[in-house]
Scaffold this motif. Sequence first.
Motif, PDB file in Angstrom:
ATOM      1  N   MET A   1       0.823  -1.211   0.000  1.00 33.36           N
ATOM      2  CA  MET A   1       0.000   0.000   0.000  1.00 33.36           C
ATOM      3  C   MET A   1       0.857   1.261   0.000  1.00 33.36           C
ATOM      4  SD  MET A   1      -3.178  -0.401  -0.336  1.00 33.36           S
ATOM      5  CE  MET A   1      -3.623   1.285   0.075  1.00 33.36           C
ATOM      6  N   ALA A   4       1.703   1.918  -3.566  1.00 32.03           N
ATOM      7  CA  ALA A   4       0.594   1.883  -4.518  1.00 32.03           C
ATOM      8  C   ALA A   4       0.404   3.241  -5.177  1.00 32.03           C
ATOM      9  CB  ALA A   4      -0.692   1.469  -3.804  1.00 32.03           C
ATOM     10  N   GLU A   8      -3.870   2.565  -8.684  1.00 31.48           N
ATOM     11  CA  GLU A   8      -4.007   1.296  -7.976  1.00 31.48           C
ATOM     12  C   GLU A   8      -4.871   1.463  -6.721  1.00 31.48           C
ATOM     13  OE1 GLU A   8       0.256  -0.831  -9.149  1.00 31.48           O
ATOM     14  OE2 GLU A   8       0.118   0.519  -7.419  1.00 31.48           O
ATOM     15  N   ARG A   9      -4.702   2.569  -6.021  1.00 25.59           N
ATOM     16  CA  ARG A   9      -5.504   2.805  -4.822  1.00 25.59           C
ATOM     17  C   ARG A   9      -6.972   3.011  -5.184  1.00 25.59           C
ATOM     18  NH1 ARG A   9      -2.092   7.564  -2.419  1.00 25.59           N
ATOM     19  NH2 ARG A   9      -3.808   7.737  -0.931  1.00 25.59           N
ATOM     20  N   ILE A  12      -8.382  -0.389  -5.854  1.00 29.33           N
ATOM     21  CA  ILE A  12      -8.614  -1.078  -4.585  1.00 29.33           C
ATOM     22  C   ILE A  12      -9.902  -0.588  -3.939  1.00 29.33           C
ATOM     23  CG2 ILE A  12      -7.734  -1.332  -2.230  1.00 29.33           C
ATOM     24  CD1 ILE A  12      -4.901  -1.317  -3.440  1.00 29.33           C
ATOM     25  N   PRO A 341      -7.956  -0.099   3.714  1.00 32.18           N
ATOM     26  CA  PRO A 341      -6.661  -0.019   3.025  1.00 32.18           C
ATOM     27  C   PRO A 341      -5.951   1.313   3.259  1.00 32.18           C
ATOM     28  CG  PRO A 341      -8.331  -0.944   1.572  1.00 32.18           C
ATOM     29  CD  PRO A 341      -9.053  -0.429   2.778  1.00 32.18           C
TER      30      PRO A 341
END
Length: 358
Positions: A1, A4, A8-9, A12, A341
Motif C-alpha cells: 500500500m 501503490a 491502484e488505490r 482497490i 486499506p
Amino acid sequence: MLRATVLERFAIAVAAVLLALLLGAIIVAASGYDAVEFVSALIYGAFGTKSNVAFTLRQSTMLVLAGVAVAVAFRAGVFNIGVQGQFVVGGFATAVTVLFLAPHLPTGAVGGVALIALGTLAAVLAGGAYAALPGLMKAYADANEVITTIMLNFIASGVVFFAVDRYLRPAGASAPNTENFPEYVALPSVVFDSPSFSVIGLAAALATVVVVYVVMARTRFGYDLVTSGHQEPAAAYSGVDPKRNVVATMTFSGMVAGLAGAVFTIMILGYYSDPATFPRFGFDAIAVSLLAANNPLGVVPAGLLFGGLDAGGQYIGFTLDVPPELVDGVVGLVVLFVATPELFRMAGRRTGLGGDSE
C-alpha cells in the motif's frame, strides 16, 4: 500500500465497494429480505433518476465542505471534533445577516448577490472565531481540544436554538424557525431543477477544495501547519510558533466549516431552525476526512461516496420494508471496507513499517 499508485488505490477502493456490497447482500439475504432488491434500491436511490442524483450531489456538497474543514485540522495534527458546532454558528450568522440587512438593500438579483456574499462572509468569520476558542484554550491553557470542541458543539446548538426560538421566531409561528429569506436570496437551479440543490453550491465546494489544497501545499502558512502536524519539534526549531500555529489551524478549519453552514442555510434551508434537527454533516465529515487520508483533494471522491450512500440509504428507508439498522450496517460495511486499506497506508507511513514510504 505504501508504494501503490493513485490508480491502484482507486482500483482497490472500487473493489472494496463491490466486495462490501456483496457481503452486505449476503447479510440482507440471511436476514430474510430480497438482497437483489436491496442493492438495486441502494444504487437507484443514489443515481437512478435526475432528482436522486441531485440529492446525492446535495449531500456530497455538504460532506465535501465539512470534510475539508476536518482535513485541515487533522492534517496539522489538531483534532477538531467541533466542525458541527462551527457549521451551526456559521449558518446562524448567515441567517441573521440576511434577515437584518434585507430591508436595507435593493431587491432583485443585485440585492440577492449582495446578501449572499455578506451572509457567507459572516459565516466564515463566525465559524473561524468559534473554532479559535478551543484553539486558544489548547495553546495557552493546555486544554484537550477533543473535549472542548465536543462540548462547544452542544453549546452552539443550545445557544442558537434559544436565540432563534426567543428572538427570531415570527409571532404566531409554532415551529422554532426564522422568517423565510426573500425569494431573490437563493442559488439558482442550474442543470437540476431542485429547490434544495444548485450546481453553484457544488462549484463553491470544489473551489474551496482547490483553494485549501493550494494553501496547504503551496504556501508558507500551509507548510507551517503541515510540518507542525508531522514534526512539531522540528517546526518549532525552524521558527514556527506552536501556540500561534494551533490557533491559526483551528481558525482556518472553522472558517471552512462556517462556509459549509452558509451553503446549507442558503442553498438548502432558505431560513434557519433548531440545529438539533440538522443533518450531522460535521460528524460524518470526520469519516470522510479519514477515508481521504486527510487530503483535501481526496475529500471529493470520499464525499461523493458518502453522499451516494446517504441518498441510497434514505431511499431504501422510504421504499422498502427493511429495518434501518440493517441499512446502516450495510452502509457501514462499505465505509469500513473502503477505509481499511487507506488506514493501513496511513499507519505504515507514520510508523515506517512495510518499507520506505514514497
